[in-house]
Design a protein around this motif. Structure first.
Motif, short mmCIF file in Angstrom:
data_model
loop_
_atom_site.label_atom_id
_atom_site.label_comp_id
_atom_site.label_asym_id
_atom_site.label_seq_id
_atom_site.Cartn_x
_atom_site.Cartn_y
_atom_site.Cartn_z
N ILE A 1 0.84 -1.20 0.00
CA ILE A 1 0.00 0.00 0.00
C ILE A 1 0.88 1.25 0.00
O ILE A 1 0.62 2.21 -0.73
N TYR A 2 1.94 1.18 0.79
CA TYR A 2 2.89 2.30 0.79
C TYR A 2 3.46 2.52 -0.61
O TYR A 2 3.54 3.65 -1.09
N GLU A 3 3.83 1.42 -1.26
CA GLU A 3 4.37 1.50 -2.62
C GLU A 3 3.37 2.13 -3.58
O GLU A 3 3.71 2.99 -4.39
N ILE A 4 2.13 1.65 -3.49
CA ILE A 4 1.10 2.13 -4.40
C ILE A 4 0.91 3.64 -4.25
O ILE A 4 0.91 4.38 -5.23
N VAL A 5 0.79 4.08 -2.99
CA VAL A 5 0.55 5.51 -2.77
C VAL A 5 1.77 6.32 -3.20
O VAL A 5 1.64 7.35 -3.86
N ASN A 6 2.95 5.82 -2.86
CA ASN A 6 4.14 6.63 -3.11
C ASN A 6 4.64 6.59 -4.54
O ASN A 6 5.48 7.40 -4.91
N SER A 7 4.15 5.63 -5.32
CA SER A 7 4.61 5.62 -6.70
C SER A 7 3.57 6.21 -7.63
O SER A 7 3.81 6.36 -8.83
N SER A 8 2.42 6.58 -7.05
CA SER A 8 1.40 7.19 -7.90
C SER A 8 1.57 8.70 -7.91
O SER A 8 2.00 9.30 -6.94
N GLN A 9 1.24 9.28 -9.04
CA GLN A 9 1.32 10.74 -9.16
C GLN A 9 -0.01 11.37 -8.77
O GLN A 9 -0.18 12.58 -8.85
N SER A 10 -1.01 10.53 -8.40
CA SER A 10 -2.35 11.10 -8.45
C SER A 10 -3.25 10.92 -7.24
O SER A 10 -4.37 10.50 -7.38
N HIS A 11 -2.70 11.22 -6.02
CA HIS A 11 -3.58 11.30 -4.85
C HIS A 11 -4.78 10.37 -4.94
O HIS A 11 -5.91 10.80 -5.18
N ASN B 1 -4.47 -0.03 6.97
CA ASN B 1 -3.09 0.30 6.67
C ASN B 1 -2.91 1.75 6.24
O ASN B 1 -1.89 2.36 6.56
N LEU B 2 -3.89 2.29 5.54
CA LEU B 2 -3.80 3.71 5.19
C LEU B 2 -3.78 4.54 6.47
O LEU B 2 -2.97 5.46 6.61
N ASN B 3 -4.63 4.18 7.43
CA ASN B 3 -4.63 4.91 8.69
C ASN B 3 -3.32 4.76 9.44
O ASN B 3 -2.82 5.72 10.02
N LYS B 4 -2.79 3.56 9.41
CA LYS B 4 -1.53 3.30 10.09
C LYS B 4 -0.40 4.12 9.46
O LYS B 4 0.36 4.80 10.16
N LEU B 5 -0.31 4.09 8.16
CA LEU B 5 0.74 4.82 7.45
C LEU B 5 0.56 6.33 7.64
O LEU B 5 1.53 7.07 7.82
N TYR B 6 -0.67 6.77 7.62
CA TYR B 6 -0.92 8.20 7.83
C TYR B 6 -0.55 8.61 9.26
O TYR B 6 0.12 9.63 9.46
N GLY B 7 -0.93 7.76 10.21
CA GLY B 7 -0.60 8.04 11.61
C GLY B 7 0.91 8.13 11.83
O GLY B 7 1.39 8.92 12.63
N ALA B 8 1.64 7.33 11.08
CA ALA B 8 3.10 7.32 11.20
C ALA B 8 3.75 8.40 10.35
O ALA B 8 4.98 8.53 10.31
N GLY B 9 2.93 9.17 9.65
CA GLY B 9 3.46 10.26 8.83
C GLY B 9 4.18 9.79 7.57
O GLY B 9 4.95 10.53 6.98
N TYR C 1 -5.09 9.87 -0.67
CA TYR C 1 -3.81 9.56 -0.05
C TYR C 1 -2.72 9.88 -1.05
O TYR C 1 -2.84 9.58 -2.24
N ASP C 2 -1.66 10.48 -0.54
CA ASP C 2 -0.71 11.12 -1.44
C ASP C 2 0.71 10.93 -0.92
O ASP C 2 0.93 10.66 0.25
N ARG C 3 1.66 11.05 -1.83
CA ARG C 3 3.07 11.04 -1.46
C ARG C 3 3.36 12.16 -0.45
O ARG C 3 2.68 13.19 -0.47
N THR C 4 4.37 11.98 0.36
CA THR C 4 4.68 13.04 1.33
C THR C 4 5.58 14.11 0.73
O THR C 4 5.76 15.17 1.32
N VAL C 5 6.13 13.81 -0.43
CA VAL C 5 6.99 14.77 -1.10
C VAL C 5 6.26 16.12 -1.25
O VAL C 5 5.08 16.16 -1.60
N LYS C 6 6.93 17.19 -0.87
CA LYS C 6 6.27 18.49 -0.76
C LYS C 6 5.64 19.00 -2.07
O LYS C 6 6.34 19.18 -3.06
N HIS C 7 4.35 19.24 -2.03
CA HIS C 7 3.67 19.90 -3.15
C HIS C 7 2.31 20.39 -2.69
O HIS C 7 1.82 19.98 -1.64
N ASP C 8 1.71 21.25 -3.46
CA ASP C 8 0.41 21.83 -3.11
C ASP C 8 -0.63 21.40 -4.14
O ASP C 8 -0.30 20.70 -5.10
N HIS C 9 -1.88 21.80 -3.90
CA HIS C 9 -2.95 21.33 -4.79
C HIS C 9 -3.84 22.46 -5.29
O HIS C 9 -4.24 23.34 -4.52
N LEU C 10 -4.16 22.36 -6.56
CA LEU C 10 -5.21 23.17 -7.14
C LEU C 10 -6.48 22.32 -7.11
O LEU C 10 -6.44 21.14 -7.45
#
Lengths: 128, 128
Positions: free
Chosen positions: A8-18, A43-51, A65-74
């Motif tokens: 799940i971590y891989e899926i969220v972090n390798s996707s470009q699209s929240h 697991n999403l809650n767990k990963l989010y809780g752990a930042g 759910y989105d990568r933690t890499v810094k970016h903003d949203h329109l």
DNA sequence: AATAAATTTAGAATAATTCTAAAAAGAGAA
DNA sequence: TTCTCTTTTTAGAATTATTCTAAATTTATT
């Protein structure tokens, strides 16, 4: 870290699209067809809780759910679509203004996306 | 503007505290005891669509409706509580960076509120 | 292996919000 | 007024997103 959490971590972090939880679920099923919905939420809650992943809420649509890499949203005020945008970092300025530490910040800019602007130009009557 | 719309606008705009639809509903019932839930949602959506009230979504809790007067929000990562804070305006900077117009922006800062920090200091084991 | 702890599962439960179709309320025009 | 048209409201059903539950399974520890 269980195999599900890792994937799940891989899926969220390798996707470009929240992705929504639903979308993460269907991606995960490609790898583990028998997995259940609750595992995704757990697991999403767990990963989010752990930042380790970011959670973005958009008015009127499910959380994403989105990568933690810094970016903003329109955010389009018509169709709700999210678009990534990279703006000047506010961390230092916010620390100074708040006089203390914080975890992270979330900046959303509401606009009308090019597609919706196009549609409205063609059919101005339906404009809100 | 119907009496309900007007009253709902009043409720949201005279409150300091980003109300949920549920809370708006119970305020409105003080004035119009027979009003229905759907009327509240209808009018909140209408007012939001017209840009007369603000809608704030917080991960994991119902959307909130807020005055349009410019301010930002601190969000506690533990209890989810929202606190108003007034930070430097970003409008000009964002316009410059985006090279165009937008409706509004929404800045949330995730932190741990004093109450939750206190609790964690007393019971460090439960820290996440 | 035996025990304990954590995770997963299916499905029920809950919560927030929208939808539906009928009733009621307003708003002109005759 | 009264008729017609449009908008709003209503109650309740429906939908959606998410959490909860309790049993089953997996993983880790002794």
């Amino acid at each position: 870290m269980t195999k599900y959490e890792k994937q799940i971590y891989e899926i969220v972090n390798s996707s470009q699209s929240h992705l929504t939880a639903e979308q993460v679920f269907s991606e995960l099923k490609k790898v583990y067809p028998a997995v259940s919905q609750a595992t995704v939420y757990n697991n999403l809650n767990k990963l989010y809780g752990a930042g380790r992943i970011r959670r973005v809420s958009v008015e009127g649509s499910p959380d994403r759910y989105d990568r933690t890499v810094k970016h903003d949203h329109l955010v389009c005020r018509r169709c709700g679509r999210l678009t990534d945008v990279c703006l000047e970092d506010l961390t230092d300025s916010l620390k100074r203004q708040l006089g203390g530490e914080f975890f992270s910040y979330d900046l959303k800019i509401f606009y009308i996306c090019p597609e919706c602007r196009e549609k409205e130009a063609q059919n101005p009557a339906r404009q809100q």
